[in-house]
Design a protein around this motif. Structure first.
Motif, short mmCIF file in Angstrom:
data_model
loop_
_atom_site.label_atom_id
_atom_site.label_comp_id
_atom_site.label_asym_id
_atom_site.label_seq_id
_atom_site.Cartn_x
_atom_site.Cartn_y
_atom_site.Cartn_z
N PHE A 5 0.75 -1.32 0.03
CA PHE A 5 0.17 -0.02 0.10
C PHE A 5 1.00 1.25 0.06
O PHE A 5 0.58 2.32 -0.72
N SER A 6 1.84 1.28 0.78
CA SER A 6 2.79 2.26 0.73
C SER A 6 3.47 2.59 -0.63
O SER A 6 3.65 3.95 -0.87
N LEU A 7 4.01 1.72 -1.07
CA LEU A 7 4.53 1.70 -2.52
C LEU A 7 3.81 2.20 -3.52
O LEU A 7 3.94 2.79 -4.35
N ILE A 8 2.47 1.64 -3.49
CA ILE A 8 1.52 2.00 -4.41
C ILE A 8 1.03 3.54 -4.17
O ILE A 8 1.09 4.33 -5.20
N ILE A 9 0.93 4.09 -2.94
CA ILE A 9 0.55 5.31 -2.70
C ILE A 9 1.61 6.20 -3.03
O ILE A 9 1.48 7.28 -3.79
N GLY A 10 3.00 5.95 -2.96
CA GLY A 10 4.08 6.57 -3.47
C GLY A 10 4.17 6.73 -4.91
O GLY A 10 4.57 7.80 -5.69
N THR A 11 3.94 5.71 -5.63
CA THR A 11 3.89 5.84 -6.95
C THR A 11 2.91 6.47 -7.59
O THR A 11 3.11 7.11 -8.60
N THR A 12 1.65 6.47 -6.96
CA THR A 12 0.79 7.20 -7.67
C THR A 12 0.78 8.65 -7.48
O THR A 12 0.48 9.48 -8.40
N VAL A 13 1.22 9.13 -6.25
CA VAL A 13 1.62 10.68 -6.26
C VAL A 13 2.64 11.09 -7.15
O VAL A 13 2.55 12.17 -7.51
N LEU A 60 3.81 14.01 -12.22
CA LEU A 60 4.07 14.03 -13.62
C LEU A 60 2.73 14.64 -14.38
O LEU A 60 2.96 15.47 -15.33
N LEU A 61 1.55 14.34 -13.91
CA LEU A 61 0.44 14.68 -14.78
C LEU A 61 0.23 16.45 -14.52
O LEU A 61 0.05 17.06 -15.23
N THR A 62 0.74 16.93 -13.24
CA THR A 62 0.70 18.43 -13.22
C THR A 62 1.52 19.08 -14.32
O THR A 62 0.96 19.89 -14.73
N GLU A 63 2.86 18.51 -14.40
CA GLU A 63 3.55 19.05 -15.36
C GLU A 63 3.04 19.34 -16.70
O GLU A 63 3.17 20.00 -17.36
N GLU A 64 2.53 17.92 -17.10
CA GLU A 64 1.74 17.74 -18.49
C GLU A 64 0.70 18.81 -18.55
O GLU A 64 0.63 19.23 -19.58
N CYS A 116 0.86 9.53 -18.16
CA CYS A 116 1.43 9.54 -16.87
C CYS A 116 1.21 8.39 -16.11
O CYS A 116 1.95 8.02 -15.09
N PHE A 117 0.23 7.56 -16.38
CA PHE A 117 -0.20 6.48 -15.48
C PHE A 117 -0.10 5.10 -16.31
O PHE A 117 -0.77 4.96 -17.32
N SER A 118 0.83 4.35 -16.15
CA SER A 118 0.94 3.02 -16.68
C SER A 118 -0.38 2.18 -16.21
O SER A 118 -0.76 2.30 -15.36
N GLY A 126 -4.77 19.24 -25.75
CA GLY A 126 -5.78 19.47 -24.76
C GLY A 126 -6.59 18.08 -24.44
O GLY A 126 -7.55 18.14 -23.73
N ASN A 127 -6.31 17.00 -25.06
CA ASN A 127 -6.77 15.53 -24.56
C ASN A 127 -6.41 14.96 -23.23
O ASN A 127 -5.01 14.71 -23.03
N ALA A 128 -7.29 15.42 -22.34
CA ALA A 128 -6.86 14.87 -21.05
C ALA A 128 -6.69 13.38 -20.55
O ALA A 128 -5.75 12.87 -20.12
N TRP A 129 -7.50 12.41 -21.70
CA TRP A 129 -7.31 11.20 -21.75
C TRP A 129 -5.81 10.70 -22.19
O TRP A 129 -5.12 9.86 -21.43
N GLN A 130 -5.29 11.31 -23.11
CA GLN A 130 -3.98 10.90 -23.49
C GLN A 130 -2.72 11.27 -22.40
O GLN A 130 -1.90 10.75 -22.40
#
Length: 386
Positions: free
Chosen positions: A47-55, A60-64, A84-86, A75-79
């Protein structure tokens, strides 16, 4: 011919198998020592590793989103989410959250604090590059996704040059020598690929046993807006130690000049070691492309030269002579197929003319060569999947 020890094979699953075995053995050892809290501890660690990876993915999404949404994604949010999320991250989040909801267990404040600490440490180690991919992993990703410089150069060399000139090379040679006594030892184009990527302008500068003989007639065709663009090849005379003479069409693979130039330019950040790897990758990629090309079959010969370690002054001529001698011992597959088909056809006609007999006869199937030829057959694919 190329030494198989020089050409790297595709990377396998050894690291994943080793990591999986080490992880399972570690968990098994801990469970044998203290099995009371092993499940809860494993869940909290995951759970800790998943939380860290998600954050990390959210950062990354914030930068993009803030600076690259229109330029890179229109402007495509889905792309942006896909970038950013594998898929593995999304599946991991779903699994951990699903287990948490199904278990319905509550955690103590100390356990939640440990989850936050582990996630924060994961983020910091990620920023510092401790958890970043190793150079081997980056190389593997680039090779699997065909992102290396060598892949693009090999395809460009094939599409923009070899696919155009190789089908016409044999006819050019036959027309040029139809009224002369000179005969080439091979009708193939010998493509030289030195590991140093040092492609000289003249072969005689590398080996004095090689001299320029003459050029074949020019091949002209309209290409990319250029009318009657010219392509031509050079014939070289090769003399061995016994004064025996060979003639063949040879040239360096011109994309190697690009690799060599990149290694000499500081802006490219291309080291000598990386250049060697790219040359080997260029060779293996080009070999795979040409082996599956119906237009280029039996019209080329790739000569990989280990010129970085060879001090022999006549190394190039020796390698070319060795290649020509090997081709001399080869039997064209088309000729084999033709010779095998003729007796079969005659036997079929003979059986058709004979009257039917009550005696059983031995039916012999048509012989085939050991090396199959790539033939497009979409019907077989459809029936096979049905």
């Amino acid at each position: 011919m190329a030494d198989k020890r020089m050409v790297p094979r595709p990377r396998g699953w050894t690291p994943a198998v080793c990591m999986g075995m080490l992880g399972l053995w570690s968990l098994l050892l801990v469970s044998l020592l203290d099995s009371s809290h092993i499940r809860e501890s494993c869940f909290l660690a995951a759970f800790s590793l998943i939380i860290g990876t998600t954050v990390h993915c959210l950062c990354l999404l914030t930068e993009e989103w803030l600076f690259h949404s229109h330029q890179r994604y229109g402007g495509n949010a889905w792309q942006m989410l896909q970038a950013c999320f594998s898929r593995a991250t999304v599946v991991g989040v779903c699994v951990v959250c699903g287990v948490q909801l199904l278990a319905g267990g509550s955690h103590t404040p100390e356990q939640w604090a440990m989850v936050v600490i582990h996630s924060a440490v994961h983020l910091l180690l990620k920023i510092l590059g401790v958890l970043g991919p190793a150079p081997v992993e980056i190389s593997e990703v680039c090779e699997n996704r065909k992102m290396n410089v060598a892949h693009g150069l090999a395809w460009s060399f094939y599409i923009g040059y070899l696919k155009l000139v190789l089908p016409e090379l044999e006819e050019q040679v036959k027309k040029h020598y139809s009224k002369t006594e000179d005969v080439l030892n091979s009708l193939r184009l010998h493509i030289l690929l030195p590991l140093s990527a040092a492609a000289t302008s003249r072969l005689e500068e590398v080996d004095r046993n090689i001299t320029f003989h003459e050029n074949l007639p020019e091949l002209q065709m309209d290409r990319a807006g250029v009318r009657r663009r010219v392509y031509k090849h050079s014939i070289y005379k090769i003399t061995d130690s016994n004064k025996e003479v060979y003639y063949c069409v040879a040239e360096y693979a011109t994309p190697l000049l690009t690799l060599y130039g990149m290694s000499q330019d500081n802006c490219a950040g291309f080291s000598t070691r990386e250049r060697r790897q790219q040359v080997l990758l260029f060779y293996s990629t080009l070999r795979d492309i040409l082996e599956n090309s119906l237009e280029c079959r039996n019209r080329y010969s790739l000569v990989l030269l280990d010129d970085e370690q060879e001090a022999e002054s006549h190394y190039l001529s020796q390698e070319l002579i060795k290649t020509l001698q090997q081709q001399k011992d080869e039997i064209p597959m088309d000729l084999i197929q033709e010779e095998l088909n003729h007796p079969v056809e005659e036997e079929r006609l003979h059986h058709q003319e004979e009257p039917f007999s009550s005696l059983p006869s031995l039916m012999i199937s048509e012989p085939r060569t050991l090396r199959s030829e790539p033939v497009e057959n979409t019907d077989f694919t459809h029936h096979h999947h049905r």
